[in-house]
Design a protein around this motif. Structure first.
Motif, short mmCIF file in Angstrom:
data_model
loop_
_atom_site.label_atom_id
_atom_site.label_comp_id
_atom_site.label_asym_id
_atom_site.label_seq_id
_atom_site.Cartn_x
_atom_site.Cartn_y
_atom_site.Cartn_z
N GLY A 95 0.81 -1.21 0.00
CA GLY A 95 0.00 0.00 0.00
C GLY A 95 0.85 1.27 0.00
O GLY A 95 0.48 2.26 -0.64
N SER A 143 -5.67 -0.12 -1.69
CA SER A 143 -5.17 0.96 -2.55
C SER A 143 -5.17 0.55 -4.03
O SER A 143 -5.30 1.40 -4.91
CB SER A 143 -3.76 1.37 -2.11
N GLY A 148 -7.41 6.50 -3.23
CA GLY A 148 -6.87 7.22 -2.09
C GLY A 148 -5.40 6.93 -1.83
O GLY A 148 -4.84 5.96 -2.34
N LYS A 159 0.50 12.99 9.02
CA LYS A 159 0.14 11.86 8.15
C LYS A 159 -1.29 12.12 7.68
O LYS A 159 -2.23 12.01 8.45
CB LYS A 159 0.24 10.54 8.92
N THR A 181 6.19 -14.28 0.26
CA THR A 181 7.41 -13.88 0.98
C THR A 181 7.15 -12.87 2.09
O THR A 181 8.09 -12.41 2.75
CB THR A 181 8.45 -13.28 0.00
N LEU A 182 5.90 -12.50 2.30
CA LEU A 182 5.61 -11.52 3.36
C LEU A 182 5.97 -12.07 4.73
O LEU A 182 5.63 -13.21 5.05
CB LEU A 182 4.11 -11.19 3.36
N HIS A 280 0.60 0.81 10.53
CA HIS A 280 -0.79 1.25 10.39
C HIS A 280 -1.77 0.28 11.08
O HIS A 280 -2.62 0.70 11.88
CB HIS A 280 -1.12 1.38 8.90
#
Ligand code: NZQ
Ligand code: ZN
Length: 386
Positions: A95, A143, A148, A159, A181-182, A280
């Motif tokens: 994102g 996203s 946005g 922010k 792979t995250l 986030h």
């Protein structure tokens, strides 16, 4: 149901091996800038795949977009776009890279004096943008199928978000294999972010919108089912694919059309990230349960609906059912590995006044679906995050 416009022109290209379609998705003859983050796409081969698909194009690269993309960094990309007469932007990443690329698309052709005004106007000052596409590597923000973005000015801890119909991607490629792979932390973040996006659009007050309600409940149940599975079996293609689509559907405008929306959890969360650097989704996991608790009177009817339809809670009086639904929400976040109290992130009580100061500075003093989340309510919410 409320009146609404629903407009979503994003071409979704979904499935394993679809990156090669870039060769035809990007307009012929384009001078393409490929934007990416801290290097994950270099390590896992995604960038190589993108570059082979773009073999017939003149390409340039811009790496180093931060998680929580920084205004200063993105303005360096804007300079490159102008210097090299780039006419197509391709975001490759999560994102942050997608949001950053949307900002670069708008800022590169911005005619006002200061591109930061794109943020202070929440996107209203965008009149044009370069075309952009995306290759998504992290299911979370939506996203890839919305207009946005959220940009941070690190020097001042601001922010802020922007949105404009000029900054929809032309297309987004969603290859679930690219998410293998995250790290577990980012997978869990994605589940919590998508879940909270649904809640911001669903858990308000009844609006006689059964289609939106049941789509939202279906997404929440899907995320509750897939969250533990994706952590336990990270190479299960079907789990990854369904999670990716759920996160996209959570914030592409569909479930939010014609219904009241909240977003107070996100606004408090953005201040916590800007001040303390929490991810986030970590901020959302902390704020959402407290937000529901503090505003349970306003949200009573929907909390009861959520308890019954999403969690199957039918026992006990109304207060007990609401308590159980909020407790289940918190436990779900914790169960995928995202902590739900500020001290878990070494944030102390002095944060309350700092966050309130930033909310006031950013005009976030009448939040929520009833515009009644004042600074006093935000204070109560923050106090119950400890
Ligand atoms: O930077 P790299 O090296 O690429 O690593 C990233 C980053 O460290 C890594 N990553 C991404 N894909 C990977 C991977 N690592 C290994 N394998 C992969 N396949 O993950 C880390 C986090 O990436 P990031 O893009 O920051 O995460 P996310 O997708 O959660 O995006 C968070 C940003 O989106 C904003 C947030 O505020 C935050 O700035 N949001 C955007 C929204 C929107 N546009 O609609 C709505 C959301 O509510 C949210 O506010
Ligand atoms: Zn979010």
């Amino acid at each position: 149901m409320q009146s609404f416009d629903f407009y979503n022109p994003v071409h979704i290209v979904f499935g394993e091996g679809r990156i090669k379609n870039l060769a035809t998705l990007v307009p012929a003859g384009s001078r393409v800038l490929v934007l990416y983050g801290g290097g994950s796409v270099k390590k896992n081969g995604t960038l190589d795949e993108v570059n082979s698909a773009l073999a017939g194009f003149t390409t340039f690269e811009f790496g180093g977009i931060e998680a929580n993309p920084g205004f200063e960094t993105l303005m360096r990309a804007v300079e490159l776009v102008k210097a090299e007469k780039i006419d197509f932007l391709l975001a490759v990443g999560g994102g942050s890279v997608l949001d950053g690329t949307k900002f670069v698309a708008a800022a590169s052709v911005y005619e006002g004096d200061d591109p930061w005004d794109i943020l202070t106007s929440f996107g209203a000052k965008i009149t044009a943008a370069l075309p952009l596409g995306a290759v998504l590597t992290l299911p979370a923000t939506g996203s890839e199928m919305n207009n946005g973005g959220v940009i941070t000015r690190y020097a001042t801890h601001d922010k802020l978000f922007f949105g404009s119909n000029k900054t929809f991607p032309k297309f987004s490629i969603l290859d679930p294999v690219k998410t293998y792979t995250l790290p577990p932390r980012q997978v869990a973040n994605g589940v919590v972010d998508a879940f909270t996006h649904v809640m911001e659009q669903y858990l308000t007050y009844p609006a006689d919108a059964p289609v939106q309600d049941r789509f939202a409940e279906g997404l929440l149940q899907t995320l509750i089912e897939l969250g533990p599975k994706v952590i336990a079996t990270p190479h299960d293609y079907q789990v990854r694919a369904n999670l990716m689509w759920a996160a996209t559907m959570a914030l592409n405008g569909l479930i939010g059309a014609g219904v009241p929306q909240d977003w107070a959890t996100h606004m408090l969360g953005h201040e916590l990230t800007a001040l303390y650097g929490l991810d986030h989704a970590q901020t959302l996991a902390v704020v959402l349960p407290s937000m529901l608790q503090v505003r349970r009177a306003d949200k009573r009817a929907k909390l009861l609906q959520y308890a019954e339809r999403v969690w199957g809670i039918r026992e006990g009086d109304e207060e007990a059912r609401i308590n159980a639904a909020i407790a289940n929400t918190r436990e779900f976040f914790e169960s995928v590995g995202v902590k739900t109290r500020l001290p878990d992130y070494s944030v102390g009580r002095e944060a309350i006044d700092r966050v309130l100061g930033q909310l006031e500075k950013h005009g976030m003093t009448q939040l929520g679906e009833h515009r009644n989340v004042t600074l006093a309510t935000s204070r109560q919410v923050l106090e119950s995050c400890f």
